[in-house]
Each structure stands twice: as C-alpha cells, then as structure tokens.
Design a protein around this motif. Structure first.
Motif, PDB file in Angstrom:
ATOM      1  N   SER A 103      27.966  47.141  89.723  1.00 33.04           N
ATOM      2  CA  SER A 103      28.582  46.873  88.420  1.00 33.04           C
ATOM      3  C   SER A 103      29.322  48.100  87.878  1.00 33.04           C
ATOM      4  O   SER A 103      29.017  49.242  88.234  1.00 33.04           O
ATOM      5  N   ASN A 104      30.280  47.842  87.011  1.00 28.78           N
ATOM      6  CA  ASN A 104      31.014  48.947  86.384  1.00 28.78           C
ATOM      7  C   ASN A 104      30.120  49.788  85.498  1.00 28.78           C
ATOM      8  O   ASN A 104      30.369  50.982  85.337  1.00 28.78           O
ATOM      9  N   GLU A 105      29.102  49.184  84.934  1.00 26.08           N
ATOM     10  CA  GLU A 105      28.218  49.947  84.038  1.00 26.08           C
ATOM     11  C   GLU A 105      27.494  51.054  84.781  1.00 26.08           C
ATOM     12  O   GLU A 105      27.212  52.103  84.216  1.00 26.08           O
ATOM     13  N   PHE A 106      27.199  50.826  86.057  1.00 23.13           N
ATOM     14  CA  PHE A 106      26.570  51.878  86.862  1.00 23.13           C
ATOM     15  C   PHE A 106      27.589  52.928  87.281  1.00 23.13           C
ATOM     16  O   PHE A 106      27.333  54.120  87.233  1.00 23.13           O
TER      17      PHE A 106
ATOM     18  N   SER B  16      27.713  62.428  92.871  1.00 18.50           N
ATOM     19  CA  SER B  16      26.874  61.876  91.800  1.00 18.50           C
ATOM     20  C   SER B  16      26.247  60.547  92.213  1.00 18.50           C
ATOM     21  O   SER B  16      25.103  60.267  91.881  1.00 18.50           O
ATOM     22  N   ILE B  17      27.003  59.735  92.943  1.00 16.89           N
ATOM     23  CA  ILE B  17      26.466  58.460  93.425  1.00 16.89           C
ATOM     24  C   ILE B  17      25.305  58.730  94.377  1.00 16.89           C
ATOM     25  O   ILE B  17      24.232  58.140  94.255  1.00 16.89           O
ATOM     26  N   TRP B  18      25.508  59.653  95.319  1.00 17.37           N
ATOM     27  CA  TRP B  18      24.451  59.965  96.270  1.00 17.37           C
ATOM     28  C   TRP B  18      23.209  60.502  95.562  1.00 17.37           C
ATOM     29  O   TRP B  18      22.090  60.083  95.842  1.00 17.37           O
ATOM     30  N   ARG B  19      23.395  61.442  94.658  1.00 19.96           N
ATOM     31  CA  ARG B  19      22.246  62.029  93.958  1.00 19.96           C
ATOM     32  C   ARG B  19      21.485  60.979  93.146  1.00 19.96           C
ATOM     33  O   ARG B  19      20.261  60.988  93.099  1.00 19.96           O
ATOM     34  N   THR B  20      22.211  60.064  92.514  1.00 13.86           N
ATOM     35  CA  THR B  20      21.571  59.007  91.737  1.00 13.86           C
ATOM     36  C   THR B  20      20.761  58.091  92.641  1.00 13.86           C
ATOM     37  O   THR B  20      19.605  57.769  92.342  1.00 13.86           O
ATOM     38  N   LEU B  21      21.348  57.679  93.747  1.00 17.27           N
ATOM     39  CA  LEU B  21      20.617  56.817  94.684  1.00 17.27           C
ATOM     40  C   LEU B  21      19.383  57.522  95.234  1.00 17.27           C
ATOM     41  O   LEU B  21      18.324  56.912  95.373  1.00 17.27           O
ATOM     42  N   ASN B  22      19.516  58.784  95.531  1.00 17.01           N
ATOM     43  CA  ASN B  22      18.392  59.557  96.054  1.00 17.01           C
ATOM     44  C   ASN B  22      17.260  59.643  95.025  1.00 17.01           C
ATOM     45  O   ASN B  22      16.089  59.515  95.363  1.00 17.01           O
ATOM     46  N   LEU B  23      17.607  59.841  93.763  1.00 14.68           N
ATOM     47  CA  LEU B  23      16.585  59.891  92.713  1.00 14.68           C
ATOM     48  C   LEU B  23      15.907  58.539  92.515  1.00 14.68           C
ATOM     49  O   LEU B  23      14.704  58.473  92.284  1.00 14.68           O
ATOM     50  N   LEU B  24      16.678  57.468  92.599  1.00 13.68           N
ATOM     51  CA  LEU B  24      16.119  56.138  92.376  1.00 13.68           C
ATOM     52  C   LEU B  24      15.136  55.727  93.467  1.00 13.68           C
ATOM     53  O   LEU B  24      14.159  55.057  93.201  1.00 13.68           O
ATOM     54  N   GLU B  25      15.402  56.136  94.683  1.00 20.87           N
ATOM     55  CA  GLU B  25      14.527  55.710  95.770  1.00 20.87           C
ATOM     56  C   GLU B  25      13.278  56.576  95.884  1.00 20.87           C
ATOM     57  O   GLU B  25      12.317  56.179  96.522  1.00 20.87           O
ATOM     58  N   GLN B  26      13.265  57.731  95.268  1.00 24.41           N
ATOM     59  CA  GLN B  26      12.104  58.620  95.327  1.00 24.41           C
ATOM     60  C   GLN B  26      11.021  58.167  94.362  1.00 24.41           C
ATOM     61  O   GLN B  26      11.298  57.851  93.213  1.00 24.41           O
ATOM     62  N   ASN B  27       9.798  58.182  94.816  1.00 22.90           N
ATOM     63  CA  ASN B  27       8.664  57.920  93.956  1.00 22.90           C
ATOM     64  C   ASN B  27       8.342  59.220  93.224  1.00 22.90           C
ATOM     65  O   ASN B  27       8.060  60.235  93.871  1.00 22.90           O
ATOM     66  N   PRO B  28       8.368  59.224  91.885  1.00 19.67           N
ATOM     67  CA  PRO B  28       8.159  60.476  91.153  1.00 19.67           C
ATOM     68  C   PRO B  28       6.793  61.122  91.413  1.00 19.67           C
ATOM     69  O   PRO B  28       6.653  62.327  91.325  1.00 19.67           O
ATOM     70  N   SER B  29       5.797  60.331  91.754  1.00 21.00           N
ATOM     71  CA  SER B  29       4.464  60.892  91.988  1.00 21.00           C
ATOM     72  C   SER B  29       4.286  61.359  93.433  1.00 21.00           C
ATOM     73  O   SER B  29       3.248  61.894  93.783  1.00 21.00           O
ATOM     74  N   SER B  30       5.290  61.184  94.256  1.00 24.64           N
ATOM     75  CA  SER B  30       5.210  61.578  95.655  1.00 24.64           C
ATOM     76  C   SER B  30       5.558  63.051  95.825  1.00 24.64           C
ATOM     77  O   SER B  30       6.338  63.619  95.070  1.00 24.64           O
TER      78      SER B  30
ATOM     79  N   ALA C 138       9.002  43.482  83.521  1.00 22.73           N
ATOM     80  CA  ALA C 138       8.881  44.944  83.418  1.00 22.73           C
ATOM     81  C   ALA C 138       9.757  45.634  84.468  1.00 22.73           C
ATOM     82  O   ALA C 138      10.393  46.655  84.186  1.00 22.73           O
ATOM     83  N   ARG C 139       9.820  45.051  85.665  1.00 20.49           N
ATOM     84  CA  ARG C 139      10.654  45.628  86.730  1.00 20.49           C
ATOM     85  C   ARG C 139      12.131  45.552  86.373  1.00 20.49           C
ATOM     86  O   ARG C 139      12.886  46.496  86.607  1.00 20.49           O
ATOM     87  N   ILE C 140      12.549  44.424  85.822  1.00 21.19           N
ATOM     88  CA  ILE C 140      13.957  44.249  85.434  1.00 21.19           C
ATOM     89  C   ILE C 140      14.328  45.255  84.351  1.00 21.19           C
ATOM     90  O   ILE C 140      15.364  45.918  84.433  1.00 21.19           O
ATOM     91  N   HIS C 141      13.469  45.382  83.341  1.00 25.10           N
ATOM     92  CA  HIS C 141      13.743  46.349  82.266  1.00 25.10           C
ATOM     93  C   HIS C 141      13.812  47.777  82.821  1.00 25.10           C
ATOM     94  O   HIS C 141      14.690  48.561  82.442  1.00 25.10           O
ATOM     95  N   ARG C 142      12.888  48.113  83.722  1.00 27.42           N
ATOM     96  CA  ARG C 142      12.864  49.464  84.277  1.00 27.42           C
ATOM     97  C   ARG C 142      14.099  49.729  85.144  1.00 27.42           C
ATOM     98  O   ARG C 142      14.677  50.812  85.106  1.00 27.42           O
ATOM     99  N   ALA C 143      14.515  48.730  85.928  1.00 25.97           N
ATOM    100  CA  ALA C 143      15.718  48.891  86.748  1.00 25.97           C
ATOM    101  C   ALA C 143      16.932  49.145  85.867  1.00 25.97           C
ATOM    102  O   ALA C 143      17.738  50.040  86.143  1.00 25.97           O
ATOM    103  N   HIS C 144      17.068  48.385  84.793  1.00 34.25           N
ATOM    104  CA  HIS C 144      18.187  48.586  83.873  1.00 34.25           C
ATOM    105  C   HIS C 144      18.101  49.954  83.205  1.00 34.25           C
ATOM    106  O   HIS C 144      19.125  50.623  83.021  1.00 34.25           O
ATOM    107  N   LEU C 145      16.899  50.351  82.849  1.00 33.98           N
ATOM    108  CA  LEU C 145      16.730  51.653  82.204  1.00 33.98           C
ATOM    109  C   LEU C 145      17.130  52.789  83.150  1.00 33.98           C
ATOM    110  O   LEU C 145      17.839  53.714  82.745  1.00 33.98           O
ATOM    111  N   LEU C 146      16.706  52.706  84.393  1.00 29.61           N
ATOM    112  CA  LEU C 146      17.032  53.768  85.346  1.00 29.61           C
ATOM    113  C   LEU C 146      18.499  53.758  85.766  1.00 29.61           C
ATOM    114  O   LEU C 146      19.089  54.812  85.979  1.00 29.61           O
ATOM    115  N   LEU C 147      19.095  52.576  85.883  1.00 26.59           N
ATOM    116  CA  LEU C 147      20.486  52.494  86.324  1.00 26.59           C
ATOM    117  C   LEU C 147      21.488  52.648  85.186  1.00 26.59           C
ATOM    118  O   LEU C 147      22.545  53.242  85.362  1.00 26.59           O
ATOM    119  N   TYR C 148      21.172  52.080  84.031  1.00 26.47           N
ATOM    120  CA  TYR C 148      22.144  52.022  82.933  1.00 26.47           C
ATOM    121  C   TYR C 148      21.737  52.829  81.703  1.00 26.47           C
ATOM    122  O   TYR C 148      22.527  52.962  80.774  1.00 26.47           O
TER     123      TYR C 148
END
Length: 168
Positions: free
Chosen positions: A161-164, A15-29, A98-108
C-alpha cells in the motif's frame, strides 16, 4: 490550508529493507539482525531508484511503477519476511483483531479503523491457498499452514500500500 505544501517522502531501498528486517525480528530474541541478501539489495535498488555506485548523483529521482507494487506481492524475499512477521504476531497476540491492530501499528504507525478491521477479517477468512505456499513448515507451535499463508498474504498486501511506502 498548508497541506498542499507538505512533502511526502517515499521510502528508499535501504529504508524498505531496514523496516522489513525490524518487522520480522522478534524483539525478545537475541538473534542478530541479518544482512540483506545481495540479490535483494540489487532488486530493491533497481526498483526503488537506488543510487548507481558507478556515478556521482547529487539528486535521485523517485519513480512510481507497477513493478514496485508487484515486488511487495510476489517477491520471494518479502514472502519470507511476511511469514516471519506473521509468526511474530501470532506468538505475541491472542486473537486476529489484536494482530490486525498491531500489524497496522507497526506498518503505518496507527491502529486499524473499523472498515480496515472488517476488510482484514474478510480477507483472512476468504483467503484460499495451497499449503506448500508457506515456506516455514518447521514451526510446530505456530499457526496452521493455511492460516500462516493467509496472514503472510495479508501482510504483503499491507506492505504494497501507499501508506507503507510513503512517509508523511
């Protein structure tokens, strides 16, 4: 009053690997998702209670150790994933808030609150790094190396963080 009965589940290695893989991918790519490098799979399995393929295990025990947190802060693989995630945030969002909010939204799964926003701004402003710390110098349209290093460090801290790591 039933909160004491709620089960909190820690993400497993896959699950950690899949999450990291999704986060680094550009959805429009159109790039296909990459397979995890074998050394990363081994490291994740060793640290996050992966199943031993030589044994039959009906139940895996979850351990918590400082090495798990250090993995998120120091892993070369996570450094690369965090840089790609930072580039994705910079490409799609105009300002730090906006970047901070988006990072929190995607991670948490939620936006950052005001205290977290202030802490993030402080972290990003105070971060000092050596420019060679960044891995990807080939992105001409991306942020300067110092900014990329700060964002990469901030995103690694969020992942540690534990929240992630724990899903409610």
């Amino acid at each position: 009053a039933l909160f004491g009965l709620a089960r909190v589940k820690r993400l497993d290695a896959e699950s950690i690997w899949r999450t990291l893989n999704l986060l680094e991918q550009n959805p429009s790519s159109d790039q296909p998702r990459r397979a995890p490098p074998p050394d990363l799979v081994q490291e994740l399995n060793d640290l996050f209670d992966g199943a031993d393929s030589n044994l039959i295990q009906p139940r895996r025990f979850a351990s918590v150790s400082s090495l798990q947190a250090l993995f998120f802060l120091n892993s070369e693989h996570l450094q690369k994933s965090a840089e790609k995630f930072a580039l994705r945030l910079h490409d799609r969002h105009p300002d730090d808030e906006a970047r901070i909010h988006r990072a929190h939204l995607l991670l948490y799964g939620r936006k950052a609150d005001q205290d977290e926003l202030a802490a993030a701004r402080s972290f990003l402003e105070d971060w000092k790094s050596d420019p060679p710390e960044t891995q990807s110098g080939s992105n001409k349209n991306g942020p300067p190396p110092e900014t990329l290093a700060a964002w990469s460090a901030y995103l690694r801290a969020l992942c540690a963080s534990n929240e992630f790591l724990y899903a409610d």
